[in-house]
Write an enzyme that holds these catalytic residues in place. Structure first.
Site, PDB file in Angstrom:
ATOM      1  N   ASP A 272       0.849  -1.195   0.000  1.00 10.68           N
ATOM      2  CA  ASP A 272       0.000   0.000   0.000  1.00 10.68           C
ATOM      3  C   ASP A 272       0.881   1.239   0.000  1.00 10.68           C
ATOM      4  O   ASP A 272       2.013   1.197   0.482  1.00 10.68           O
ATOM      5  CB  ASP A 272      -0.909  -0.004   1.247  1.00 10.68           C
ATOM      6  CG  ASP A 272      -2.195   0.777   1.018  1.00 10.68           C
ATOM      7  OD1 ASP A 272      -3.272   0.172   1.001  1.00 10.68           O
ATOM      8  OD2 ASP A 272      -2.091   2.014   0.819  1.00 10.68           O
TER       9      ASP A 272
ATOM     10  N   CYS B  42     -20.189  -0.531  -1.785  1.00 10.61           N
ATOM     11  CA  CYS B  42     -20.335  -1.238  -3.062  1.00 10.61           C
ATOM     12  C   CYS B  42     -21.653  -0.974  -3.781  1.00 10.61           C
ATOM     13  O   CYS B  42     -21.666  -0.392  -4.857  1.00 10.61           O
ATOM     14  CB  CYS B  42     -20.163  -2.730  -2.849  1.00 10.61           C
ATOM     15  SG  CYS B  42     -18.500  -3.154  -2.327  1.00 10.61           S
TER      16      CYS B  42
ATOM     17  N   LYS C 119     -24.446  -1.359   8.068  1.00 12.54           N
ATOM     18  CA  LYS C 119     -25.074  -2.603   8.507  1.00 12.54           C
ATOM     19  C   LYS C 119     -24.308  -3.064   9.739  1.00 12.54           C
ATOM     20  O   LYS C 119     -23.233  -2.519  10.035  1.00 12.54           O
ATOM     21  CB  LYS C 119     -25.051  -3.658   7.391  1.00 12.54           C
ATOM     22  CG  LYS C 119     -23.661  -4.139   7.010  1.00 12.54           C
ATOM     23  CD  LYS C 119     -23.743  -5.258   5.990  1.00 12.54           C
ATOM     24  CE  LYS C 119     -22.391  -5.905   5.808  1.00 12.54           C
ATOM     25  NZ  LYS C 119     -22.377  -6.972   4.831  1.00 12.54           N
TER      26      LYS C 119
END
Ligand code: UDX
Length: 476
Positions: free
Chosen positions: A53, A293, A363
């Site tokens: 990364d 998403c 969620k």
């Protein structure tokens, strides 16, 4: 090795091609939610893995055994594999190129600031940073969710940047991780999709997933593999997410009809879900879908369809998006209704009311607040003048970073204390199994909005709460 049967046998005749490497060394480029989970789980499957990364802080955290996201089970697997020496992390692309045989591109593809399409800047940066350092044959595998046509474009990028004499191939293998179940989804995927152009790439992908197949064999399971061309592999992901989003918006559209007709969408969903062709899953009406998403993918899918001249085919996804957004507004309408405030053209004036919001993440079982309906609704309530006290078991730090101006409570009870209205907007167990009698003792007004239809309504009503669900009639 008990390799699965490919359900479509397109580009290669794999059985006749010798496996180039039994256990290739893997790099996962981009150690966000996707790449970190994959890197950690593939080390657990026995591979030598390097996570890459550009964010030195993230890499330092992972290297020291701390996962920067909340994903059940991941921390422990990370520590075990770092200690075993199978898993390392780096910010150095030259090291990644030297180490890896298969390089998985796992960087983000967020919505573009100037439109609905996907921003491919990070994919481009990952490829162009890695490829010039490659000195032996390697496979670059796209995992990020991308518009159809991206793999072919990556191939061209590779061609431009690869050192002379080095052969590098490209493949695409979308991921289907659900946050909260990501470890399970990587170790025990319900299917694998390999978009490949050569027998070698196909074999390398099989070798790179041998650990997944071996685990399945020991558990007497099969992992279906779909072998396809690039375009199909890319489209699978957008199509799957478009279908899931459509299913949720379908039941939320039914919730609107139920609200207008006095019916109960929970019973309706149960009744239609018994039909196997429809299925029970993803039929929970509520505040709608969020996360990193579904919302962005249905937009990117539409944008790409438009670009390739097939915009009409996906026009319904615009409606799916609108239904989803309307659910957020519905909570504000219910709040106005319960607090007896008129809903004018600019919405209700909720000044003077204290509202407890329970839930910030999109969620449960995640700390992710990206495009979270709960957070968007909280913002709306605050914008309409309410004094909002927000509490979430895992998402506080991320919510505070995204919405520093909101008021945050230290616990559920703190949030509910002196509240005129309680809104449950994420279905955390802590909220679902909260004691409505105990909360009634601290609240100022006993009014509750159940944004996920996840509370035991008779219990709350019996404890004196005025209850409103989504797509459900008001209790008598
Ligand atoms: C999703 C896909 O499921 C996964 O396959 C893909 O790789 C990434 O996107 P995720 O974003 O983790 O995964 O969330 P998911 O569990 O699919 O839920 C998406 C949203 O839909 C959440 O906001 C959830 O609350 C909502 N949802 C889900 C409903 O509103 N109703 C349902 O019945 C199910």
């Amino acid at each position: 090795m008990n390799l699965p049967q490919a359900s479509s046998a397109s580009p290669a005749a794999p059985a006749t091609v010798p496996t180039p490497l039994v256990r290739p060394r893997l790099t996962f480029i981009g150690t966000g939610y996707l790449g970190a989970t994959y890197a950690i789980c593939f080390a657990e499957l026995g591979y030598e893995v390097l996570g890459v990364d550009v964010d030195a802080q993230k890499i330092a955290s992972l290297a020291s055994g701390r996962v920067p996201i909340h994903e059940p089970g991941l921390d422990e697997i990370l520590r075990r594999n770092v200690a075993a020496g199978r898993l390392r992390f780096t910010t150095d692309y030259a090291e990644a190129a030297e180490f890896g045989d298969v390089h998985f591109i796992c960087v983000g593809t967020p919505q573009r600031a100037d439109g609905l399409g996907a921003d491919l800047t990070y994919v481009e940066a990952a490829v162009t940073s890695l490829v010039p350092h490659l000195s032996r044959k390697a496979l670059i595998v796209g995992k990020s969710t991308v518009p159809v046509g991206t793999a072919a474009w990556v191939e061209q990028l590779v061609g431009k940047h690869v050192p002379t004499g080095v052969e590098v191939e490209v493949a695409w293998s979308p991921e289907f991780l659900q946050e909260g179940f990501a470890v399970e989804d990587v170790l025990r995927p319900n299917r694998l999709v390999f978009g490949v152009r050569s027998a070698w790439a196909h074999q390398m992908l099989l070798a790179a997933h041998k650990g997944v197949f071996d685990l399945a064999t020991t558990e007497d399971r099969e992992v279906p593999v779909v072998i396809s061309d690039f375009a199909t592999a890319e489209l699978v992901k957008h199509a799957a997410n478009a279908f899931l989003a459509t299913k949720i918006s379908f039941i939320n559209a039914m919730a609107e009809i139920c609200e207008a007709s006095g019916a109960d969408v929970s019973q309706l969903a149960r009744a239609i879900g018994y039909d196997d062709r429809i299925g029970k899953k993803f039929l929970r009406a509520g505040v709608g879908f969020g996360g990193a998403c579904l919302p962005k993918d249905i937009r990117a899918f539409q944008a790409r369809a438009q670009e390739i001249g097939a915009g009409e085919a996906l026009r319904f996804l615009h409606e799916v998006d609108l239904i989803n957004q309307r659910r957020r507004t519905r909570v504000v309408q219910l709040a106005a209704d319960l607090l007896d405030r008129p809903y004018g053209p600019a919405g209700p004036d909720l000044t003077g009311f204290r509202i407890a919001v329970l839930g910030a993440t999109f969620k449960p079982a995640t700390d992710d607040v990206r495009d979270s309906p709960a957070l968007a609704i909280t913002r709306k309530l605050a914008r309409h003048g309410a004094q909002v006290a927000l509490y979430d078991p895992k998402g506080m730090a991320n919510a505070q970073r995204e919405q520093p101006d909101l008021e945050y409570a230290d616990s559920m009870v703190d949030a509910v204390t002196d509240a005129d209205l309680v809104c449950v907007l994420t279905a955390w167990e802590e909220f679902r199994y909260a004691d409505p009698k105990a909360l009634a003792g601290v609240a100022r007004g006993l009014r509750v909005i159940d944004g996920l239809n996840c509370l035991d309504q008779p219990l709350w009503t019996a404890a004196g709460w005025e209850y409103r669900g989504m797509g459900r009639p008001n209790p008598a």
